[in-house]
Motif scaffolding. Structure first.
Motif, PDB file in Angstrom:
ATOM      1  N   VAL A  76       0.846  -1.191   0.000  1.00  0.00           N
ATOM      2  CA  VAL A  76       0.000   0.000   0.000  1.00  0.00           C
ATOM      3  C   VAL A  76       0.882   1.242   0.000  1.00  0.00           C
ATOM      4  O   VAL A  76       2.051   1.192   0.377  1.00  0.00           O
ATOM      5  N   VAL A  77       0.310   2.356  -0.433  1.00  0.00           N
ATOM      6  CA  VAL A  77       1.019   3.634  -0.453  1.00  0.00           C
ATOM      7  C   VAL A  77       0.236   4.619   0.399  1.00  0.00           C
ATOM      8  O   VAL A  77      -0.997   4.690   0.312  1.00  0.00           O
ATOM      9  N   GLY A  78       0.946   5.368   1.241  1.00  0.00           N
ATOM     10  CA  GLY A  78       0.272   6.345   2.078  1.00  0.00           C
ATOM     11  C   GLY A  78       1.193   7.482   2.458  1.00  0.00           C
ATOM     12  O   GLY A  78       2.415   7.400   2.313  1.00  0.00           O
ATOM     13  N   GLU A  79       0.576   8.533   2.980  1.00  0.00           N
ATOM     14  CA  GLU A  79       1.332   9.701   3.413  1.00  0.00           C
ATOM     15  C   GLU A  79       1.593   9.600   4.916  1.00  0.00           C
ATOM     16  O   GLU A  79       0.693   9.282   5.696  1.00  0.00           O
ATOM     17  N   VAL A  80       2.829   9.901   5.295  1.00  0.00           N
ATOM     18  CA  VAL A  80       3.177   9.918   6.717  1.00  0.00           C
ATOM     19  C   VAL A  80       2.585  11.188   7.322  1.00  0.00           C
ATOM     20  O   VAL A  80       2.962  12.298   6.952  1.00  0.00           O
ATOM     21  N   LEU A  81       1.626  10.996   8.265  1.00  0.00           N
ATOM     22  CA  LEU A  81       0.929  12.135   8.851  1.00  0.00           C
ATOM     23  C   LEU A  81       1.734  12.797   9.966  1.00  0.00           C
ATOM     24  O   LEU A  81       1.924  14.007   9.975  1.00  0.00           O
ATOM     25  N   ARG A  82       2.187  11.983  10.890  1.00  0.00           N
ATOM     26  CA  ARG A  82       2.928  12.551  12.016  1.00  0.00           C
ATOM     27  C   ARG A  82       3.696  11.443  12.736  1.00  0.00           C
ATOM     28  O   ARG A  82       3.471  10.253  12.518  1.00  0.00           O
ATOM     29  N   LYS A  83       4.585  11.915  13.603  1.00  0.00           N
ATOM     30  CA  LYS A  83       5.378  11.011  14.428  1.00  0.00           C
ATOM     31  C   LYS A  83       4.639  10.767  15.731  1.00  0.00           C
ATOM     32  O   LYS A  83       4.199  11.705  16.391  1.00  0.00           O
ATOM     33  N   ILE A  84       4.470   9.506  16.095  1.00  0.00           N
ATOM     34  CA  ILE A  84       3.806   9.158  17.343  1.00  0.00           C
ATOM     35  C   ILE A  84       4.730   8.258  18.157  1.00  0.00           C
ATOM     36  O   ILE A  84       5.822   7.891  17.688  1.00  0.00           O
ATOM     37  N   LYS A  85       4.318   7.922  19.344  1.00  0.00           N
ATOM     38  CA  LYS A  85       5.154   7.102  20.202  1.00  0.00           C
ATOM     39  C   LYS A  85       5.428   5.748  19.562  1.00  0.00           C
ATOM     40  O   LYS A  85       4.503   4.995  19.257  1.00  0.00           O
ATOM     41  N   GLY A  86       6.710   5.455  19.344  1.00  0.00           N
ATOM     42  CA  GLY A  86       7.096   4.145  18.821  1.00  0.00           C
ATOM     43  C   GLY A  86       7.127   4.051  17.319  1.00  0.00           C
ATOM     44  O   GLY A  86       7.494   3.008  16.782  1.00  0.00           O
ATOM     45  N   GLY A  87       6.726   5.104  16.604  1.00  0.00           N
ATOM     46  CA  GLY A  87       6.743   4.989  15.151  1.00  0.00           C
ATOM     47  C   GLY A  87       6.062   6.153  14.450  1.00  0.00           C
ATOM     48  O   GLY A  87       6.067   7.289  14.937  1.00  0.00           O
ATOM     49  N   LEU A  88       5.436   5.845  13.301  1.00  0.00           N
ATOM     50  CA  LEU A  88       4.806   6.860  12.466  1.00  0.00           C
ATOM     51  C   LEU A  88       3.352   6.494  12.194  1.00  0.00           C
ATOM     52  O   LEU A  88       2.997   5.302  12.155  1.00  0.00           O
ATOM     53  N   LEU A  89       2.505   7.525  11.966  1.00  0.00           N
ATOM     54  CA  LEU A  89       1.110   7.327  11.572  1.00  0.00           C
ATOM     55  C   LEU A  89       1.010   7.607  10.084  1.00  0.00           C
ATOM     56  O   LEU A  89       1.361   8.689   9.615  1.00  0.00           O
ATOM     57  N   VAL A  90       0.531   6.585   9.349  1.00  0.00           N
ATOM     58  CA  VAL A  90       0.488   6.669   7.891  1.00  0.00           C
ATOM     59  C   VAL A  90      -0.958   6.543   7.415  1.00  0.00           C
ATOM     60  O   VAL A  90      -1.707   5.676   7.879  1.00  0.00           O
ATOM     61  N   ASP A  91      -1.339   7.401   6.483  1.00  0.00           N
ATOM     62  CA  ASP A  91      -2.697   7.393   5.929  1.00  0.00           C
ATOM     63  C   ASP A  91      -2.706   6.623   4.623  1.00  0.00           C
ATOM     64  O   ASP A  91      -2.140   7.051   3.617  1.00  0.00           O
ATOM     65  N   ILE A  92      -3.339   5.447   4.647  1.00  0.00           N
ATOM     66  CA  ILE A  92      -3.473   4.659   3.415  1.00  0.00           C
ATOM     67  C   ILE A  92      -4.950   4.566   3.007  1.00  0.00           C
ATOM     68  O   ILE A  92      -5.346   3.683   2.244  1.00  0.00           O
ATOM     69  N   GLY A  93      -5.764   5.505   3.482  1.00  0.00           N
ATOM     70  CA  GLY A  93      -7.221   5.448   3.392  1.00  0.00           C
ATOM     71  C   GLY A  93      -7.772   5.390   4.783  1.00  0.00           C
ATOM     72  O   GLY A  93      -8.828   5.932   5.086  1.00  0.00           O
TER      73      GLY A  93
END
Length: 667
Positions: free
Chosen positions: A125-142
């Motif tokens: 899947v392809v998504g945009e990295v929204l923000r940095k959160i605890k332990g990793g990243l939040l990615v929007d894939i839908g």
């Protein structure tokens, strides 16, 4: 049209309408009212109006539902009356039937359903990295999914926040339906693709090929270059023919490089790369560029305890060993003469092209003081120098800077017996000596101190101690064959046990004791052997003593004059040899003349220092010279010990001869 509010007001349901209006009557949508509400159900409603920050939505129930206005995104804009909207029926708030709705939750559920319907575990899947959160990243894939920090890249980046705002491709690792949670990995996707590329690449490349790659990581020892599926190591020693301190001087992260394949380890899937191999080695024609014995200039680039490295050009460095820095100065560390960055003139001493090593010398650019030593210090010349070091075998005397001579203990005094040079000299003393020998090839000078004065054994001693004269002396030592008597400072004679009294004496200690002053008669002085024979039979004429020493009655056991105990020949008899004051034998003189100077010992001992550690190459100068001198040269004590041992060996025979003579006389 029937007013729907009227039906609501009276709470008329569908069955009542059919009973009143007939079975053919269809209830219009605008007047249809639900009897019950299913919590957590998504329904479609119509926006009625906006009251402050609340939006009233008609979902077909007897009362409107409420949705907070902030659940509409800015991109969507505020809702208008009449708009249709999907909402999640969360709860009935009170007895009046007020319904709580959520547009946002409904949107998320619809999005989740859309994504899970399209993608499953293992899908890309392809998504945009929204923000940095605890332990990793939040990615929007839908829907928002979680990308752990450890799964961002093959090598964890120093700051994963650099990915925020970027579109990335990931692999779905896990889908949790109950929690509506998805975990993705970019690393897993890269690894799978790299494995395919690596397998393909390893079948294509060969040693010696030039390939392009991108620098992905830099360490102190080198850089890792991504060749497209596999990383190769570009070691720091293969980056440049010249000297570099750190790989960052040559490469940087994400830089594209063309490198040479040096080695491929198919079993371990490792590739060694080279950058300098793209260019000719400066060592190819080094013998032509830097012939031996030519003078060149270079820059000091490194200093070690054993020497200094001098750069002649990029990629070519030579070693100036500490022993090749000065003819005259005694250097403990190269920094006493040179430092990093200094420009120096050197002479090429040797080239090892196979090992890519050049030996250089700094002192060879200056005149060698030893070239003129023979002219400046001819044998027999009297010179003055300073005592620089003392050992048990002699003293090193500095005649000029860089030129030392050895004054051996056997050449310090004609009569004195020395066990160490410090009994006569101390460091810093200025002493006058005579040149005994010069060995230019081995850079050795033998010095003499006693040679400045006449030999008392050839002049004074025979005169002062004529045969037959009576003198006083002090007992210094008692042995089984006789007594040593000090006649004057540094001069002793031997009083044989047979000369103690008229009668035969078994033990000399019964007659005399150490420290006792006694009168003795001089039997004979042997200037060649440097021995004095003594007798305590003072009344007997010297002729009688000499005759008695000859055997007194003839017979087959009579000794020759060379073997008589009162004589001076041979190594036996009552004569005492001054081990420290006598003239050394020819072998001793040769050994003494060949004693190495401390500087030579140091030079020979550290020749291999350039390829070894400092601890392995440090040489104890004085002990090394001492060991050699002791191995080659007899000390005065050894000479004395040999004489005494030989006397002991001869005495029993003499006593036997005496006994035989007595028996013969009695018979």
């Amino acid at each position: 049209m029937v007013d729907r509010n009227l039906f609501r007001e009276f709470q008329i349901n569908d069955d009542d309408l059919v009973a009143v209006l007939g079975e053919d009557f269809e209830v219009p949508d605008e007047v249809y009212v639900k009897e019950t509400v299913d919590v957590n159900e998504i329904v479609t409603g119509k926006v009625l109006r906006i009251n402050g920050d609340e939006v009233l939505v008609d979902i077909g129930y007897k009362s409107e539902g409420i949705v907070l206005l902030d659940e509409w995104d800015e991109e969507e804009g505020e809702p208008e009356p009449g708009d249709t909207v999907d909402v999640l029926l969360e709860d009935v708030a009170d007895t009046h039937g007020l319904i709580l709705l959520s547009k946002r939750k409904a949107d998320r559920i619809r999005e989740w359903e859309a994504v899970t319907a399209k993608h499953g575990e293992g899908d890309v899947v392809v998504g945009e990295v929204l923000r940095k959160i605890k332990g990793g990243l939040l990615v929007d894939i839908g829907v928002n999914v979680f990308l752990p920090a450890s799964q961002v890249d093959i090598r964890r980046p120093p700051d994963i926040g650099l990915w925020v705002g970027k579109d990335i491709e990931c692999l779905i690792l896990k889908v949790d339906e109950s929690r509506r949670n998805i975990v993705v990995s970019r690393r897993k996707l890269i690894e799978e693709r790299r494995k395919e590329m690596k397998d393909k690449l390893l079948t294509k490349i060969n040693e010696g090929d030039k390939v392009k790659g991108v620098v992905k990581n830099i360490a102190d020892f080198g850089a890792f270059v991504d060749l497209g599926g596999i990383d190769g190591l570009l070691h720091i020693t293969d980056m440049s023919w010249g000297r570099i301190g750190h790989p960052t001087e040559m490469v940087s992260i994400d830089e594209e490089l063309e490198v040479v394949i040096l080695n491929i380890d198919h079993e371990n899937e490792k590739i060694a790369l080279g950058l300098k191999q793209k260019f000719p080695s400066p060592w190819d024609n080094v013998e032509t560029k830097y012939p031996v014995e030519t003078k060149v200039k270079g820059e000091v680039v490194n200093v070690m305890p054993y020497g200094a490295f001098v750069k002649l050009e990029d990629g070519i460095e030579g070693l100036v060993h500490i022993s090749e820095m000065s003819w005259t100065k005694r250097i403990n560390h190269p920094t006493e003469l040179v430092n990093i960055g200094d420009e120096v003139e050197v002479v090429v001493l040797g080239i090892n092209n196979q090992k890519q090593e050049i030996s250089l010398g700094m002192k060879q650019t200056q005149p060698n003081p030893w070239d003129e030593v023979a002219a400046n210090y001819p044998v027999g010349k009297k010179v003055t120098g300073v005592v620089r070091n003392l050992t048990n075998y002699g003293a090193f005397v500095e005649l000029q800077e860089g030129v030392d001579g050895l004054l051996h203990v056997s050449d310090m005094s004609w009569t004195r017996k020395l066990s160490h040079a410090n009994e006569m000299l101390k460091k810093g003393d200025e002493v006058e000596c005579e040149i005994l020998s010069v060995d230019e090839e081995r850079r050795r000078i033998a010095l003499g101190l006693k040679q400045l004065e006449g030999d008392p054994w050839a002049t004074d001693i025979p005169t002062r101690y004529a045969a037959g004269s009576i003198v006083k002396g002090t007992v210094t030592k008692i042995t089984n064959f006789g007594v040593f008597v000090e006649l004057e400072t540094e001069l002793e004679g031997l009083l044989h046990v047979s000369e103690l009294t008229e009668d035969k004496v078994e033990n000399a200690e019964e007659v005399v004791e150490v420290g006792q002053e006694i009168e003795v008669k001089i039997l004979r002085v042997d200037t060649e052997e440097r021995k004095i024979g003594l007798s305590r039979r003072l009344d007997a004429p010297i002729e009688e003593l000499t005759a008695a020493a000859g055997g007194g009655g003839g017979g087959g056991d009579a000794k020759t004059s060379q073997e008589l105990r009162g004589g001076t020949g041979g190594d036996s008899g009552p004569l005492f040899s001054m081990g420290g004051g006598g003239t050394a034998t020819e072998e001793q003189v040769e050994a003494e003349a060949q004693v190495e100077t401390e500087e030579e010992v140091e030079t020979e001992a550290v020749d291999a220092e350039a390829t070894s550690t400092e601890e392995e190459t440090e040489v104890a100068e004085e002990p090394a010279a001492e060991a050699e001198a002791e191995a080659e040269t007899e000390t005065s004590e050894e000479v004395s010990a040999e004489s005494e041992a030989e006397e002991v060996a001869e005495d029993p025979a003499d006593e036997a001869s005496d006994d035989g003579a007595e028996d013969e006389e009695k018979s």
